[in-house]
Design a protein around this motif. Sequence first.
Motif, short mmCIF file in Angstrom:
data_model
loop_
_atom_site.label_atom_id
_atom_site.label_comp_id
_atom_site.label_asym_id
_atom_site.label_seq_id
_atom_site.Cartn_x
_atom_site.Cartn_y
_atom_site.Cartn_z
N ARG A 108 0.95 -1.28 0.09
CA ARG A 108 0.40 -0.36 -0.30
C ARG A 108 0.80 1.34 -0.40
NH1 ARG A 108 -2.83 -0.60 5.10
NH2 ARG A 108 -4.12 1.44 4.55
N LEU A 109 1.76 0.68 0.69
CA LEU A 109 2.51 2.63 1.06
C LEU A 109 3.78 2.73 0.05
CD1 LEU A 109 3.59 4.71 2.36
CD2 LEU A 109 5.82 3.25 3.59
N TYR A 110 4.29 2.25 -0.40
CA TYR A 110 5.53 1.91 -1.84
C TYR A 110 4.77 2.79 -2.64
CZ TYR A 110 8.73 0.47 1.26
OH TYR A 110 9.79 0.63 3.01
N PRO A 111 3.73 2.31 -3.50
CA PRO A 111 3.01 2.90 -4.30
C PRO A 111 2.77 4.61 -4.37
CG PRO A 111 2.31 0.80 -5.14
CD PRO A 111 2.88 1.08 -3.04
N THR A 112 2.86 4.53 -3.12
CA THR A 112 2.37 6.01 -3.02
C THR A 112 3.10 7.13 -3.10
OG1 THR A 112 2.00 5.92 -0.63
CG2 THR A 112 -0.34 5.51 -1.69
N LEU A 113 4.17 6.36 -1.86
CA LEU A 113 5.62 7.14 -2.07
C LEU A 113 6.22 7.58 -3.52
CD1 LEU A 113 7.60 5.50 1.00
CD2 LEU A 113 6.20 7.62 0.76
N ILE A 114 6.58 7.00 -4.20
CA ILE A 114 6.93 6.92 -5.77
C ILE A 114 6.08 7.79 -6.76
CG2 ILE A 114 7.26 5.38 -8.06
CD1 ILE A 114 7.44 2.57 -6.43
N SER A 115 4.04 7.54 -5.84
CA SER A 115 3.56 8.26 -6.83
C SER A 115 3.87 10.08 -6.82
CB SER A 115 2.28 8.29 -7.85
OG SER A 115 1.87 8.36 -5.72
N ASP A 116 4.31 10.53 -5.60
CA ASP A 116 4.96 11.25 -5.06
C ASP A 116 6.38 12.22 -5.03
OD1 ASP A 116 4.68 14.34 -3.90
OD2 ASP A 116 3.32 13.57 -2.19
N PRO A 117 7.26 12.02 -5.11
CA PRO A 117 8.56 12.43 -4.71
C PRO A 117 8.85 13.37 -4.41
CG PRO A 117 8.38 12.55 -7.89
CD PRO A 117 6.82 13.02 -6.76
N SER A 118 7.54 14.15 -3.62
CA SER A 118 8.62 15.81 -2.94
C SER A 118 8.34 14.98 -1.72
CB SER A 118 7.19 16.75 -2.59
OG SER A 118 6.13 16.46 -2.92
N SER A 119 7.61 14.27 -1.51
CA SER A 119 7.95 13.23 0.30
C SER A 119 8.36 11.91 0.07
CB SER A 119 6.09 12.77 0.57
OG SER A 119 5.44 12.15 -0.92
N TYR A 120 9.04 11.51 -1.18
CA TYR A 120 9.30 10.08 -1.46
C TYR A 120 11.03 10.27 0.01
CZ TYR A 120 12.00 6.29 -2.58
OH TYR A 120 13.04 5.24 -2.76
N GLN A 121 11.78 11.25 -0.44
CA GLN A 121 12.66 11.36 0.56
C GLN A 121 12.51 11.22 2.17
OE1 GLN A 121 15.73 10.69 0.25
NE2 GLN A 121 15.14 10.57 -2.09
N ARG A 122 11.44 12.45 2.79
CA ARG A 122 11.31 12.45 3.76
C ARG A 122 10.10 10.74 4.20
NH1 ARG A 122 7.02 17.47 3.65
NH2 ARG A 122 6.21 16.21 1.89
N GLY A 123 9.50 9.93 3.16
CA GLY A 123 9.18 9.31 3.64
C GLY A 123 9.72 7.94 4.06
N ILE A 124 10.94 8.27 3.15
CA ILE A 124 12.33 6.56 3.44
C ILE A 124 12.61 7.38 4.64
CG2 ILE A 124 14.46 5.83 3.10
CD1 ILE A 124 12.18 5.13 1.27
N ALA A 125 13.76 8.20 5.09
CA ALA A 125 13.42 9.14 5.87
C ALA A 125 12.85 8.20 7.37
CB ALA A 125 13.95 10.33 6.36
N ALA A 126 12.05 8.10 7.29
CA ALA A 126 10.51 8.04 8.16
C ALA A 126 10.76 6.73 8.62
CB ALA A 126 9.16 8.45 8.40
N ILE A 127 10.93 5.66 7.50
CA ILE A 127 10.65 4.46 7.76
C ILE A 127 11.81 3.80 8.23
CG2 ILE A 127 10.63 2.49 6.47
CD1 ILE A 127 8.91 4.04 4.55
N GLN A 128 13.20 4.91 7.37
CA GLN A 128 14.70 4.10 8.37
C GLN A 128 14.97 4.19 9.91
OE1 GLN A 128 17.16 6.57 5.32
NE2 GLN A 128 16.55 5.10 4.15
N ALA A 129 14.06 5.74 10.30
CA ALA A 129 14.20 5.75 11.66
C ALA A 129 13.44 4.85 12.38
CB ALA A 129 13.46 7.68 11.99
N VAL A 130 12.27 4.59 12.26
CA VAL A 130 11.65 3.66 12.93
C VAL A 130 12.19 2.76 13.10
CG1 VAL A 130 9.41 2.71 13.36
CG2 VAL A 130 10.03 4.47 12.37
N VAL A 131 13.07 1.95 12.14
CA VAL A 131 13.49 0.79 11.84
C VAL A 131 14.74 0.72 12.75
CG1 VAL A 131 14.95 -0.89 10.18
CG2 VAL A 131 12.75 -0.21 9.20
#
Length: 201
Positions: free
Chosen positions: A14-37
Amino acid sequence: MARARSLWRAAEDRLYPTLISDPSSYQRGIAAIQAVVAELRRRCTDTQQLIAAEAAPDELLAAACPGGTVIPADLLVAVACGMADREMSAEKERRRRAEAIETARAAGRPWVVLAGPERPTALNDGRLVELHIPSGTLLEATVDPWSGEDWYRIDVILDAADGQHNVQSRSFAEREDWLAEYRCCRADVEAGRVGPSAELS
């Protein structure tokens, strides 16, 4: 655990297609995932602890993402749990293989089975992976009924211990030919020859 892993995979879908379709939030989204991991690595050592952490997401996200996140909390935590779970599984498998190799080495055995049955004759689907400890060569026998006409495959991975990927492969339609070639490959590896046979390509 199986249900949790299924839900985590669904969250990623569910998540990754939405991140890929919105480049402006992609990096922030990936950074948040990495922080939680990273926070999950500090808190959890097994899948059960990941499930418990997912059940209390507010504390987890407060520590990992104090500035908030663009990703819905339940989705973010589920995706991070899935990633952390795969890391734990990979590390567990790495330790298991290392222990198997050390046990075989201590016993003076030149070969150790890293995955699958002890012998290819017991293989009807899936794969057998054997490591030749002195040379670091991996010998893989695979049976894949869904692969087409040639169900049977042999891969010889040279210098596997050094992280190289020099692979010699061959597929077979007949089980008897496959088993015979496996025996030849094994003998050639033991004899110190570079490849299993001149016919492999």
